[in-house]
Write a protein that holds these residues in place. Structure first.
Motif: not given
Length: 184
Positions: A111-132
């Motif tokens: 998962x990679x996302x922006x969650x709006x705490x005021x509207x309880x809406x989540x936008x999923x981000x598809x540009x990829x996170x990197x953990x290394x």
């Protein structure tokens, strides 16, 4: 930043920080520079409640279109279990708040996302996170963070999933953060 309960994300006001663009933080309180769009939080080593992951530093960087989030850890990032790297940010008036985060299971992004705490809406981000190695890098469109303003508070956290329940194991800073960025 599945989304976890944000008990620490009350409508806390941000505090202005006036620092030169080349400044870097050496304490647990983030500092910022509007011209470069950077804010850094340096965390104490060994303060994590888990051996799985310990935050060394978190950097927020902006190029005017994207917010880059970089978590540096004391040891290599975990490659087993479920781990969420998140930043919670709120506007200076407390009217806007977001959790941005990247979640990994067994070293793979789930998962990679922006969650709006005021509207309880989540936008999923598809540009990829990197953990290394000792770093997790993500990026988010500033348009998805509308309303934060040029001065906002923030903190970062690492949450480890144990038996289906996420537990914050480290946070930077331990108290209220301060920063400045161009309006999102």
């Amino acid at each position: 930043m599945s989304v976890l309960a944000m008990t620490g994300c009350r409508a806390a006001p941000a505090v202005d920080a006036k620092v030169s663009p080349s400044a870097s933080a050496t304490t647990a309180t983030p500092s910022a520079a509007v011209a470069s769009g950077e804010s850094t939080c340096k965390d104490a080593a060994g303060d994590s409640r888990s051996k799985a992951v310990d935050i060394d530093q978190i950097r927020l960087l902006s190029d005017g279109k994207l917010m880059f989030v970089v978590f540096n850890t004391v040891a290599n990032v975990p490659t087993t279990g479920t781990v969420l790297y998140s930043v919670t940010a709120w506007s200076s008036d407390g009217k806007k708040g977001y959790e941005i985060g990247a979640k990994f299971r067994d070293g793979q992004e789930i998962a990679n996302f922006v969650y709006n705490l005021g509207t309880n809406q989540q936008e999923n981000i598809t540009n990829g996170a990197v953990a290394a190695d000792k770093q997790v890098r993500t990026r988010y469109p500033l348009a998805a963070l509308a309303g934060l303003g040029d001065k906002f508070g923030w903190y970062g956290a690492v949450t480890v999933d144990g038996a289906g329940v996420g537990t914050d194991v480290d946070r930077c800073p331990g108290g209220e953060a301060k920063t400045q960025f161009p309006d999102a």
